[in-house]
Design a protein around this motif. Structure first.
Motif, PDB file in Angstrom:
ATOM      1  N   ILE A 169      35.446 -22.379  40.792  1.00  0.00           N
ATOM      2  CA  ILE A 169      34.849 -22.269  39.669  1.00  0.00           C
ATOM      3  C   ILE A 169      33.789 -20.723  40.575  1.00  0.00           C
ATOM      4  CG2 ILE A 169      34.304 -24.477  38.367  1.00  0.00           C
ATOM      5  CD1 ILE A 169      31.542 -24.015  39.320  1.00  0.00           C
ATOM      6  N   LEU A 170      34.445 -19.917  40.675  1.00  0.00           N
ATOM      7  CA  LEU A 170      34.336 -18.594  41.825  1.00  0.00           C
ATOM      8  C   LEU A 170      34.621 -17.664  41.425  1.00  0.00           C
ATOM      9  CD1 LEU A 170      32.304 -17.441  43.816  1.00  0.00           C
ATOM     10  CD2 LEU A 170      34.108 -16.845  44.894  1.00  0.00           C
ATOM     11  N   VAL A 171      34.305 -16.579  40.529  1.00  0.00           N
ATOM     12  CA  VAL A 171      34.371 -15.606  39.617  1.00  0.00           C
ATOM     13  C   VAL A 171      34.029 -14.891  40.727  1.00  0.00           C
ATOM     14  CG1 VAL A 171      34.897 -13.946  37.803  1.00  0.00           C
ATOM     15  CG2 VAL A 171      34.983 -16.233  37.941  1.00  0.00           C
ATOM     16  N   THR A 183      19.901 -21.753  47.411  1.00  0.00           N
ATOM     17  CA  THR A 183      20.478 -22.286  48.208  1.00  0.00           C
ATOM     18  C   THR A 183      21.106 -23.087  48.257  1.00  0.00           C
ATOM     19  OG1 THR A 183      18.174 -23.337  48.477  1.00  0.00           O
ATOM     20  CG2 THR A 183      17.457 -20.712  49.703  1.00  0.00           C
ATOM     21  N   THR A 184      21.428 -23.843  48.826  1.00  0.00           N
ATOM     22  CA  THR A 184      22.691 -24.890  49.660  1.00  0.00           C
ATOM     23  C   THR A 184      21.401 -26.040  48.658  1.00  0.00           C
ATOM     24  OG1 THR A 184      22.126 -25.137  51.447  1.00  0.00           O
ATOM     25  CG2 THR A 184      24.426 -24.567  51.025  1.00  0.00           C
ATOM     26  N   ALA A 185      20.749 -26.418  49.227  1.00  0.00           N
ATOM     27  CA  ALA A 185      19.758 -27.229  48.414  1.00  0.00           C
ATOM     28  C   ALA A 185      18.992 -27.586  46.796  1.00  0.00           C
ATOM     29  CB  ALA A 185      17.835 -27.640  49.438  1.00  0.00           C
ATOM     30  N   GLN A 186      19.386 -26.062  46.140  1.00  0.00           N
ATOM     31  CA  GLN A 186      19.332 -25.336  45.328  1.00  0.00           C
ATOM     32  C   GLN A 186      20.123 -25.910  44.752  1.00  0.00           C
ATOM     33  OE1 GLN A 186      17.788 -21.815  44.782  1.00  0.00           O
ATOM     34  NE2 GLN A 186      15.541 -22.443  45.555  1.00  0.00           N
ATOM     35  N   LEU A 234      27.195 -19.811  49.769  1.00  0.00           N
ATOM     36  CA  LEU A 234      27.432 -20.360  49.187  1.00  0.00           C
ATOM     37  C   LEU A 234      28.283 -20.160  47.707  1.00  0.00           C
ATOM     38  CD1 LEU A 234      22.906 -20.388  46.312  1.00  0.00           C
ATOM     39  CD2 LEU A 234      24.387 -21.467  48.526  1.00  0.00           C
ATOM     40  N   ILE A 235      29.053 -18.411  48.292  1.00  0.00           N
ATOM     41  CA  ILE A 235      29.769 -17.920  47.451  1.00  0.00           C
ATOM     42  C   ILE A 235      31.358 -19.605  48.473  1.00  0.00           C
ATOM     43  CG2 ILE A 235      31.460 -16.591  47.986  1.00  0.00           C
ATOM     44  CD1 ILE A 235      29.102 -14.262  47.595  1.00  0.00           C
ATOM     45  N   ALA A 263      30.906 -19.847  38.136  1.00  0.00           N
ATOM     46  CA  ALA A 263      29.946 -19.216  39.212  1.00  0.00           C
ATOM     47  C   ALA A 263      30.267 -17.286  39.280  1.00  0.00           C
ATOM     48  CB  ALA A 263      29.770 -19.432  40.803  1.00  0.00           C
ATOM     49  N   VAL A 264      30.041 -16.575  38.813  1.00  0.00           N
ATOM     50  CA  VAL A 264      30.233 -15.239  39.100  1.00  0.00           C
ATOM     51  C   VAL A 264      29.747 -14.539  40.134  1.00  0.00           C
ATOM     52  CG1 VAL A 264      30.374 -12.646  37.910  1.00  0.00           C
ATOM     53  CG2 VAL A 264      30.615 -14.686  36.714  1.00  0.00           C
TER      54      VAL A 264
END
Length: 191
Positions: free
Chosen positions: A164-166, A89-92, A155-156, A110-111
């Protein structure tokens, strides 16, 4: 290396997490495995988590955050870690940012594994039969997919905005997916 591995239930995160963690010599930390171990042992956390898991819902943030914080503080996670199943979640995300920045580090990537929705359901139904996982009924599987789409998929975009998204195609044989992950991370796997 500090990584998170994302993707819907059944995308193959657990299998890939082990391969990636072994390559980097870091622990693969799976919230699902930790929850299941606590359920099996009948711990207070396990009893609480089981109620949510059986309904296909996420375990509340406060329980999950404490568990992850404690785990990444362990000695084996000092050189890095791979998180599988967290954040959801966005809070996490905000909580994880605080945990990592407290140590003076940052998240490296972040894969996210992408897999066709119906393929996911079939994979999980097959896993339920072969592994005897009672929590993997078709209704619960479909509910988990809905929860993922509404709560975790956003979150993606958070990680894409951070650069940093892969994204990796999670369809195909395990070794093919692993090779795609290493290629996307610009890593030549050891032979």
């Amino acid at each position: 290396m500090r990584l998170i591995l994302m993707g819907p239930p059944g995308a193959g995160k657990g299998t890939q997490a082990t391969k990636i963690a072994d390559h980097f010599g870091i622990p693969a930390i799976s919230t699902g495995d930790i929850f299941r171990a606590n359920v099996t042992q009948g711990t207070p956390l396990g009893v609480e988590a089981k109620k949510y898991m059986d309904a296909g819902e996420y375990v509340p943030d406060e329980v999950t955050n404490s568990m992850v914080r404690n785990r990444i503080d362990e000695d084996d996670a000092q050189p890095g870690f791979l998180l599988d199943g967290y954040p959801r979640t966005t809070a996490q995300v905000a909580e994880l940012d605080g945990m990592i920045s407290f140590t003076g580090h940052k998240l490296d990537a972040a894969v996210v594994l992408t897999v066709d929705a119906e393929e996911l359901v079939q994979r999980l139904l097959k896993r339920a039969q072969t592994d005897g996982r009672a929590d993997d009924t078709e209704d619960v599987i479909r509910r988990r997919q809905e929860v993922y789409a509404s709560e975790t998929a956003p979150l993606i975009e958070v990680y894409r905005a951070r650069g940093i998204l892969v994204e990796v195609d999670g369809m195909g044989e395990v070794d093919e997916v692993t090779a795609r992950i290493f290629a996307a991370l610009d890593i030549v796997p050891e032979s």
